[in-house]
Design a protein around this motif. Structure first.
Motif, mmCIF file in Angstrom:
data_model
loop_
_atom_site.group_PDB
_atom_site.id
_atom_site.type_symbol
_atom_site.label_atom_id
_atom_site.label_comp_id
_atom_site.label_asym_id
_atom_site.label_seq_id
_atom_site.Cartn_x
_atom_site.Cartn_y
_atom_site.Cartn_z
ATOM 1 N N SER A 4 43.097 13.123 42.722
ATOM 2 C CA SER A 4 42.296 13.826 41.309
ATOM 3 C C SER A 4 41.019 12.952 41.037
ATOM 4 O O SER A 4 40.937 12.413 39.811
ATOM 5 C CB SER A 4 43.397 13.864 40.328
ATOM 6 N N LEU A 26 31.557 14.965 39.921
ATOM 7 C CA LEU A 26 31.054 14.224 38.855
ATOM 8 C C LEU A 26 32.539 13.661 38.331
ATOM 9 O O LEU A 26 33.642 14.024 38.251
ATOM 10 C CB LEU A 26 30.609 15.219 37.639
ATOM 11 N N MET A 36 30.787 14.265 33.341
ATOM 12 C CA MET A 36 31.213 15.915 33.172
ATOM 13 C C MET A 36 30.687 16.155 31.834
ATOM 14 O O MET A 36 30.050 17.173 31.654
ATOM 15 C CB MET A 36 32.401 15.938 33.354
ATOM 16 N N ALA A 60 31.973 25.690 32.659
ATOM 17 C CA ALA A 60 33.711 26.227 32.496
ATOM 18 C C ALA A 60 34.371 24.840 32.997
ATOM 19 O O ALA A 60 33.992 24.077 33.624
ATOM 20 C CB ALA A 60 33.861 27.049 33.404
ATOM 21 N N TYR A 116 38.622 23.290 33.316
ATOM 22 C CA TYR A 116 40.009 23.292 33.338
ATOM 23 C C TYR A 116 40.550 22.006 33.126
ATOM 24 O O TYR A 116 40.228 21.212 34.015
ATOM 25 C CB TYR A 116 40.510 23.792 34.865
ATOM 26 N N ILE A 170 31.494 24.349 37.246
ATOM 27 C CA ILE A 170 32.997 24.293 36.893
ATOM 28 C C ILE A 170 33.355 22.746 37.174
ATOM 29 O O ILE A 170 33.047 22.201 38.158
ATOM 30 C CB ILE A 170 33.980 25.160 37.617
ATOM 31 N N ALA A 171 34.114 22.347 36.307
ATOM 32 C CA ALA A 171 34.775 21.067 36.331
ATOM 33 C C ALA A 171 36.239 20.877 36.161
ATOM 34 O O ALA A 171 36.601 22.046 35.166
ATOM 35 C CB ALA A 171 34.228 19.757 35.621
ATOM 36 N N VAL A 172 37.067 20.123 36.604
ATOM 37 C CA VAL A 172 38.473 20.174 36.414
ATOM 38 C C VAL A 172 38.832 18.777 35.906
ATOM 39 O O VAL A 172 38.400 17.781 36.629
ATOM 40 C CB VAL A 172 39.259 20.682 37.486
ATOM 41 N N ILE A 173 39.621 18.568 34.921
ATOM 42 C CA ILE A 173 40.317 17.367 34.574
ATOM 43 C C ILE A 173 41.632 17.270 34.750
ATOM 44 O O ILE A 173 42.420 18.141 34.082
ATOM 45 C CB ILE A 173 39.683 16.947 33.224
ATOM 46 N N ALA A 174 42.307 16.683 35.895
ATOM 47 C CA ALA A 174 43.603 16.607 35.948
ATOM 48 C C ALA A 174 44.178 15.230 35.087
ATOM 49 O O ALA A 174 43.409 14.810 34.213
ATOM 50 C CB ALA A 174 43.669 16.334 37.364
ATOM 51 N N VAL A 205 46.317 20.521 41.709
ATOM 52 C CA VAL A 205 45.159 20.796 40.968
ATOM 53 C C VAL A 205 43.723 20.149 41.832
ATOM 54 O O VAL A 205 42.857 21.018 41.953
ATOM 55 C CB VAL A 205 45.193 19.929 39.663
ATOM 56 N N GLN A 206 43.960 19.171 42.627
ATOM 57 C CA GLN A 206 42.759 18.875 43.161
ATOM 58 C C GLN A 206 42.380 19.855 44.529
ATOM 59 O O GLN A 206 41.358 20.207 44.944
ATOM 60 C CB GLN A 206 42.634 17.458 43.798
ATOM 61 N N ASN A 225 34.132 18.323 41.563
ATOM 62 C CA ASN A 225 34.318 17.944 40.195
ATOM 63 C C ASN A 225 35.488 17.785 39.526
ATOM 64 O O ASN A 225 36.153 18.643 38.836
ATOM 65 C CB ASN A 225 33.429 18.923 39.227
ATOM 66 N N ILE A 226 36.175 16.828 40.151
ATOM 67 C CA ILE A 226 37.743 16.738 39.613
ATOM 68 C C ILE A 226 37.701 15.422 39.538
ATOM 69 O O ILE A 226 37.598 14.431 40.075
ATOM 70 C CB ILE A 226 38.618 17.205 40.526
ATOM 71 N N ASP A 227 38.442 15.007 38.272
ATOM 72 C CA ASP A 227 38.622 13.761 37.737
ATOM 73 C C ASP A 227 39.775 13.685 37.012
ATOM 74 O O ASP A 227 40.365 14.629 36.411
ATOM 75 C CB ASP A 227 37.236 12.996 37.190
ATOM 76 N N HIS A 228 40.169 12.390 36.407
ATOM 77 C CA HIS A 228 41.245 12.194 35.384
ATOM 78 C C HIS A 228 41.064 10.769 34.693
ATOM 79 O O HIS A 228 39.952 10.406 35.051
ATOM 80 C CB HIS A 228 42.700 12.458 36.059
#
Lengths: 538, 342, 615
Positions: free
Chosen positions: A202, A236, A241, A252, A254, B307-311, B323-324, B335-338
């Motif tokens: 992640s 990012l 972000m 967008a 999630y 789009i970005a994702v925050i886990a 999720v990743q 664009n995934i981070d936590h």
């Protein structure tokens, strides 16, 4: 993490929770262990009780200070100067482990030369720690082997956090305190599954097991497994972000189980960014300050309502087991994501149970290669655990470093990005209380815990309090360049003069409105531990 | 390995073991109320006294280390007579309300009294009404039940090294208390409850005393130490938490949040139970199909760099992995981070 | 036994030089009797008469019954000891003797040293001192405890010098073994054996502890020793430290002994300044640091493991042995603990040799022992006698017997851990084995004499109430057993005893004895067991007939007025605090209402005609 990855080749805690009691000396720097990692705190205190030397380096009079042989009260943000000075003393006294350096490390000569510029007088000046204490601490650390270093966010959450970590790594390598019981460099991870979330990829630059997304071989491997070309540019980081959203690049989001409106620096900026999104879906177990801004909120389940695994700070993968049925119509988070993916016609998301997900993880992640739910029934496994026969790894880098040789890194002290001035004369540093947790989403729902710590308190030294004519319990406004919050005052010599302390557990006093979002250039961790504020009586 | 004889039976033991440990490993029961595997030998309750050939007096098994060829008798008449006196003394100074006591059938004093065949009180009652410290929100300290085994004070000294409780006063007036004899809430007690776990009687008991019908071992959701715990379940509710001794992450220990901070948030009335969709700028309850349809439709409408994702570091490994994978394969973005950094 | 009789102090401390010397006993016992007022009067009077004289303060010579004590030495005259002085008496004495040369035999107790004065006996020939053999106490009352030179002038620190220059640690231990010295703290463990264990124990860091936590009610041997001759204790500790290889030592002393604490702290400073303590003692390789730790007054801290816990900053609670302190003591290091009196005896053993010391005492109990003689005794005080002397000799010859024509009933030795021996055992030789056989112990030296006015059940009750309060609370038998025993004893004393109580008491006592953790609990039942053994009929009288023959147990006693003796004077009516006595007219006996009477005894004390009867 980036600091250790550079020097050792792996960013994880080198040793184990229980291993700490085997240390002859513990250096706890930037870790308020008894409050933030209470059970490891038990181990530290127990070790001291049985004769282990303890050096605490912390600007605050934390609980461990009572047990410390030496307390180095450095100024916030001066850790590199402190650690380099300690390193210098050890070298000058000839207390370094030449054999270890020669056999296991590289770049030592360059590093050694870089220390020529270090002198204790300026170190004393920068850190505020008397030089004889620096000398005493250096000798104590070097002479009592094995020695373990514990650190946490007090080291990493700086604009030069990576340098801080590398300074620690240098010190450990210099004294040969790597790869044996009771030694090591041990970053204590803050969240229950930070280690796992990182391990699982992640992160914007790596897939599970820290496999670089930019590495063609890795891309090939995942293409074979997932049947899809991986995006090849590094993504990012979380703080970037928010900038990208405000710049209109990201439209967008999630977001799962996070509350950046309270946890991230410069919270007003975060709130503004989230409000700017075209589409924002949040997934959580509670409505919180962040989810309130979402277009869709999906109810996830708590840890008690699902199966899975967490990987703790010592790289131990342990089972999470479903104990009760999901609350209401909430669904396990893995299931929700899979259902979204399936609705988007994606393949590879038709899992019936998390154990199947773990099987895929093991298949694609070398360090988790030997982990399965079946094995976890007999207890946790510490990665690297590459094969089904491998017993797991209690101590990293025993024979060689993950990257081959440990790399000494020459460093230069850099001051924090924001220093006190006439307008903002105090340093604000942040941390956690034992009785609350992070943004309070969980712990503040526990009535009993609120009895112990139910609201924010600005901890301020008696000298500063007197100057500002403050009494215990007075309401004050804490103002930084980014905003202001109000909270009660607690006068205590736990804070050194010129430094105030706040937690970030309370939405009513959202401390992170104040903090500085400036990032460490490598790790992209914000400087939450130092910013400048002034205090006004309300 | 050493060889010794306990009650005529040859037993092997490791060097440095106590007679009590050697007996326990060999499955030979020796009553005790002050010994605890996590605590240093105490020798206070005097119940584990045994006879050892060649030793004068009757040593306590918990404080006597084994030696090769040692001959131990745990069940002689003299030993059991002295043990019965100890129990007689304890129960004469202890409430006799077993049936309504929260520790009924889980009380170690009951267990030892039963083992020694004590069916009646032989000594006059000495107990008088003593105060109860009810200040802590999670557990109660009731001096009426206390047998002064000191497991609590020793735990607070040896296990957690908090030193919030100690024995104060002397002689018969001795009692477990805090610095300045203040209520627990006004002391330096951190409420970890390690003392409560080890109390053999009903002197330190959790306020919630329902007995679970099943237990599930899982991992604490708070900090990174990764303590494993047994959630006690009854009627699909978490009603107790117990540290798991199986995990080397915590070896059975927990802190205040792990032990007392779970059920309240898991079962909190504010838990989200239905998906919510923003309509007319207000989040309103919706069903899953509706919510997932919107999410699917919306997320499909953006290009991968929009789009970005925050886990989440609170979610499981499997969830983060999914999720990743979702971000990288379905949304096509890195664009995934936590919150690892926070 | 009449070898050197008493160890008269050398001439230099006895004799005045060219001017008079006045020596005042200002130990705690003297102060309690007014010694400080006497001292002040001396100063005032000397000034008033413009007399040039030296005034010296010394410790206790043991004649507590005669405090305050003052010795006067005129040039060319023997030293005279005067007793029971008051400011008035001393001012007339100064005038009479120093100015007018009248030695006032009426105030004198005796002379010390060469020469004699008519009408005054020689001090060491008066009965109370004649049978004593003062070895350990030889300097007490003679030298100034706050002047190290006084101690050095009587041969002090010669023993330390000898061991450092001539003896190996093993030779020191062997010398002590030859002397037969046994622990004077109570258990009587051979001192040399104890030292040998500690000497043999592996480890670089070892400790020596001097146990000065004298907690027995009525005991004051250690206090007097330290107040009177602190350097003897320090020298003994230093010699022991050398013998076992300790570099650090502690004197654990009760905070309730402020004068002793002050004097020993001062003495340590003086000894350090003279090079008898600290680094490279007397130029040797031996370094030894001595600290003083004040105890907070817990009886149990006299128990060695509790004492060590207390020094470590923990609650003073004993722990089981083994491991013994010699293996794992203070902070887990080999440690040797000895009582004050044991250590104070060491210098003279080294100086004169173990063989010399072993000539005193008996086969198994060598040497002398110090007792604090109190209770119903004519001459209360601190006595040092050769072991093996009989109780009778101590009580009658030295103590002058039971006063007021009363009969001896019992002797209690060993404090709360000891036992009560009946009068018919007065011929028992006082040594470790004989006392133990009789059910008592030597203890640290308390000796309480009881006469027929003492109720033995009440005595047992008193001691158990002491141990009930002083039990540390750690082990069940001691904490709760003493409570049960006390409840039973209180019931018996107040007429509420039940059949079977004595059997229960005996049973409890035996159980507590065998199952308690430390010496305190194991010996706590001794006063009960010995009184049950020797005075069972008294218990039975209390139980069956509600009768207390010594008329001590209030609830069992009735007061009545003997009509024919009472003239109705009304004194008792006014004295009675509860109005239980009614005046009905002159020449008519008063009337006592038994239901109101609280048995306080006020009427009995006030009536000079013996008209109040207690039964």
């Amino acid at each position: 993490m980036a600091g250790l990855a550079t020097t050792f080749g792996s960013g994880a805690m080198t040793n184990s929770n229980n291993d700490i009691t085997d240390a002859a000396c513990i250096l706890a720097i930037g870790s308020n262990t008894t409050e933030t990692h209470p059970v490891i705190g038990f181990n530290v205190k127990k070790a001291v009780r049985h004769g282990t030397k303890l050096i605490v380096a912390n600007p605050r009079r934390i609980g461990l200070v009572r047990f410390a042989d030496i307390w180095l009260r450095q100024k916030p943000g001066s850790d590199v100067a402190l650690l380099m000075a300690i390193t210098k003393v050890i070298l000058d006294d000839g207390l370094h482990d030449s054999a270890f350096i020669q056999q296991r490390c590289e770049n030592f000569d360059t590093f050694k030369q870089s220390l020529d510029n270090i002198d204790l007088a300026s170190a004393e000046n920068i850190t505020g720690v008397p030089r004889n204490q620096i000398i005493e601490a250096a000798r104590m650390y070097a002479r009592n082997s094995p020695a373990s270093i514990l650190y946490a966010m007090g080291i990493t959450q700086h604009s030069h956090g990576t340098d801080n970590v590398m300074a620690i790594a240098n010190l450990a390598m210099l004294t040969g305190n790597i790869g044996k019981p009771g030694s090591g460099v041990n970053p204590l991870r803050g969240q229950n599954n930070v280690q796992g979330a990182c391990d699982m990829g992640s992160l914007p630059d790596v897939c599970s097991g820290y496999q670089k997304v930019t590495d063609p071989a890795i891309k090939e491997k995942f293409k074979a497994a997932w049947g899809i070309d991986l995006p090849s540019d590094t993504g990012l980081a979380i703080t970037e972000m928010f900038d990208a959203i405000l710049q209109g690049k990201i439209k967008a989001l999630y977001l799962i189980g996070e509350n950046p409106v309270l946890s991230d620096p410069d919270a007003s900026h975060v709130r503004e960014a989230l409000s700017n999104l075209e589409f924002f879906v949040a997934q959580d177990i509670f409505m919180n300050e962040t989810a309130e801004l979402a277009h869709v909120v999906l109810p996830g389940t708590s840890f008690a309502e699902k199966d899975g695994t967490f990987t703790n700070t010592e790289r131990r993968v342990q089972r999470v087991r479903k104990a009760i049925e999901p609350t209401g119509n909430s669904r396990a988070d893995w299931l929700i994501t899979c259902q979204i993916a399936q609705r988007m016609k994606a393949k590879g998301f038709d899992f019936e149970h998390p154990s199947q997900i773990m099987d895929e993880i093991a298949e694609l992640t070398p360090s988790y290669g030997g982990i399965s739910y079946k094995r976890l029934e007999r207890g946790g496994l510490q990665w690297p655990c590459p094969t089904t026969e491998h017993p797991g790894t209690q101590i990293l880098h025993t024979q060689q470093f993950a990257r081959g040789k440990g790399r000494f890194m020459p460093l230069e002290y850099k001051p924090p990005a924001e220093l006190p001035d006439d307008d903002y004369p105090l340093i604000l540093t942040t941390g956690r209380s034992l009785f609350q947790y992070h943004t309070g989403t969980m712990s503040r729902k526990v009535a009993g815990l609120n009895l112990f710590k139910g609201e924010e308190e600005v901890e301020i030294n008696p000298q500063d309090a007197e100057r500002l004519a403050l009494k215990d319990g007075d309401r004050v406004r804490v103002v930084s360049r980014r905003g202001h919050v109000t909270a009660g005052v607690k006068i205590t010599d736990a804070s050194s003069p010129g430094v105030v302390f706040m937690t970030f557990h309370f939405a009513e006093s959202p401390t992170n409105i104040l903090t500085n979002p400036v990032l460490d250039p490598v790790s992209r961790i914000p400087e939450l531990k130092v910013c400048s504020v002034r205090i006004e009586k309300v | 390995m050493l060889k010794l004889i306990i009650n005529g039976r040859q037993v092997t033991a490791k060097n440095g073991m106590t007679v009590l440990q050697a007996a326990q490993e060999a499955g030979i029961y020796i009553p005790t109320l002050c010994a605890d595997p996590d605590l240093e030998p105490h020798g206070g309750c005097r119940l584990c006294i045994v006879e050892v050939e060649g030793m004068r007096d009757m040593p306590t098994a918990c404080t006597t280390t084994v030696s090769d060829g040692m001959v131990v008798n745990t069940e002689t008449e003299a030993v059991n007579k002295a043990r019965r006196t100890v129990i007689d003394l304890l129960i004469s100074d202890h409430p006799m309300d077993c049936l309504t006591c929260v520790k009924n059938q889980r009380c170690e004093l009951q267990e030892v009294a039963a083992y020694l065949g004590i069916t009646e009180r032989h000594l006059p009652m000495t107990i008088t009404e003593r105060p109860v410290d009810d200040s802590n929100p999670f557990f109660t300290l009731d001096h009426n039940y206390c047998i002064l085994c000191q497991r609590c004070t020793r735990t607070c000294d040896e296990v957690t090294v908090v030193n919030a409780v100690e024995i104060i006063n002397r002689g018969y007036d001795s009692k477990v208390s805090t610095f300045g004899d203040k209520p627990l809430m006004e002391s330096i007690c951190k409420s970890c409850g390690e003392c409560v776990v080890r109390c053999p009687v009903a002197a330190l008991v959790p306020k919630n005393n329902i007995i679970p019908t099943s237990e599930v071992e899982t991992t604490c959701p708070y900090c990174g130490v990764g303590c494993m715990m047994h959630l006690g379940i009854r009627d699909d509710k978490i009603i107790s938490v117990k540290g798991s001794r199986n995990s080397q992450a915590n070896n059975g220990r927990l802190c205040v949040k792990g032990r007392y901070g779970i059920a309240d948030f898991v079962h909190h009335p504010q838990r989200l139970t239905e998906p919510l969709i923003r309509k007319n700028n207000v989040l309103q309850e919706a069903n899953w199909d509706e919510a997932l349809d919107i999410v699917t439709e919306k997320l499909s409408g953006y290009s991968c760099d929009q789009i970005a994702v925050i886990a989440s570091a609170k979610c499981t490994n499997e969830e983060n992995y999914i999720v990743q994978k979702f971000a990288r394969t379905v949304l096509g973005t890195n664009n995934i981070d936590h919150c690892a950094r926070l | 036994m009449k070898t050197e009789n008493n160890f008269n102090p050398p001439e230099q401390v006895l004799n005045a030089t060219d001017r008079p010397r006045i020596v005042v006993g200002t130990a705690t016992c003297g102060r309690a009797s007014g010694a400080m007022k006497v001292l002040k009067t001396i100063g005032d009077e000397l000034k008033r008469h413009d007399i040039d004289a030296d005034v010296t303060e010394v410790g206790c010579i043991g004649l507590c019954f005669a405090e305050p004590l003052v010795d006067i030495i005129k040039p060319g005259k023997p030293r005279i000891t005067y007793g029971e002085l008051t400011p008035q008496k001393i001012s007339s004495l100064i005038e009479d003797y120093l100015i007018n040369d009248n030695p006032r035999p009426d105030l004198a107790l005796g002379t010390i040293g060469e020469g004699s004065i008519e009408g005054i006996p020689r001090l060491f020939e008066i009965p109370v001192l004649r049978s004593q053999v003062r070895i350990t106490l030889r300097h007490c009352g003679h030298i100034d405890p706050e002047k190290i030179n006084d101690y050095i002038s009587v041969g002090g620190y010669k023993g330390l010098e000898k061991v450092l220059t001539e003896m190996t640690p093993q030779q020191v231990i062997d010398e002590v073994r030859t002397s037969g010295l046994r622990g004077r703290g109570g258990a009587g463990f051979p001192t040399a054996t104890k030292w040998q264990f500690c000497y043999n124990a592996p480890g670089n860091q070892k400790y020596i502890i001097c146990n000065a936590d004298e907690g027995d009610p009525g005991a004051f041997m250690d206090r007097s020793m330290i107040e009177g001759d602190p350097h003897a204790v320090i020298e003994g500790i230093a010699i022991a430290a050398y013998a076992i290889g300790a570099s650090e030592g502690y004197i654990y002393i009760r905070a309730e002994y402020p004068l002793a604490v002050k004097r020993v702290l001062f003495a340590i400073k003086e000894a350090e300044a003279k090079g008898f303590l600290d680094e490279n003692i007397l130029g040797s390789d031996f370094s030894f640091h001595l600290h003083v730790k004040e105890g907070a007054g817990a009886f149990v801290c006299g128990e060695e493991t509790a004492l060590m816990a207390s020094i470590e900053g923990k609650r003073g609670m004993p722990r089981p042995r083994p491991p013994f302190p010699a293996q794992s003591g203070l902070w887990g290091k080999p440690t040797n603990i000895n009582n004050v009196k044991t250590l104070a005896t060491v210098p003279i053993i080294i100086d004169r040799g173990g063989k010399w010391y072993s000539q005193f005492g008996t086969e198994k109990s060598r040497g002398t022992s110090i007792f604090a003689l109190t209770g119903k005794i004519t001459y209360m005080g601190l006595v040092e006698v050769p072991l093996g002397i009989t109780l009778h000799d101590i009580i009658h010859d030295i103590g002058g017997g039971v006063p007021n024509g009363k009969k001896l009933k019992a002797v209690q030795t060993g404090g709360p851990s000891g036992g009560c021996l009946p009068a018919n055992m007065a011929n028992l030789p006082v040594d470790y084995e004989e006392l133990a056989r009789a059910g008592s112990i030597m203890g640290s030296g308390g000796m309480v004499v009881m006469d027929e006015d003492t109720c033995m059940v009440d005595v047992a009750r008193f001691f158990i109430s002491f141990t009930r309060s002083e039990s540390c609370g750690k082990c069940v038998p001691c904490r709760l057993g003493t409570k049960q025993m006390l409840d039973i004893l209180e019931n018996i004393c107040s007429g509420k005893g039940k059949p079977g109580d004595l059997e229960l008491l005996e049973d409890l006592a035996q159980s507590i004895k065998v199952s308690s953790l430390c010496g305190l609990g194991q010996t706590a039942p001794n006063p009960v067991l010995t009184t049950l053994r020797y005075f069972r009929e008294e218990y039975e009288e209390h139980l069956k007939y509600h009768h207390c023959r010594a008329v001590v147990c209030k609830e069992l006693v009735t007061y009545s007025i003997i009509g024919e003796k009472c003239p109705g004077c009304g004194l008792c009516v006014r004295e009675c605090p509860v109005g239980a006595i009614t005046f009905i007219g002159k020449k008519k006996p008063v009337i006592l209402d038994e239901t109101k009477c609280t048995r306080c005894g006020a009427c009995y004390s006030i009536c000079r005609l013996g008209a109040v009867e207690i039964k």
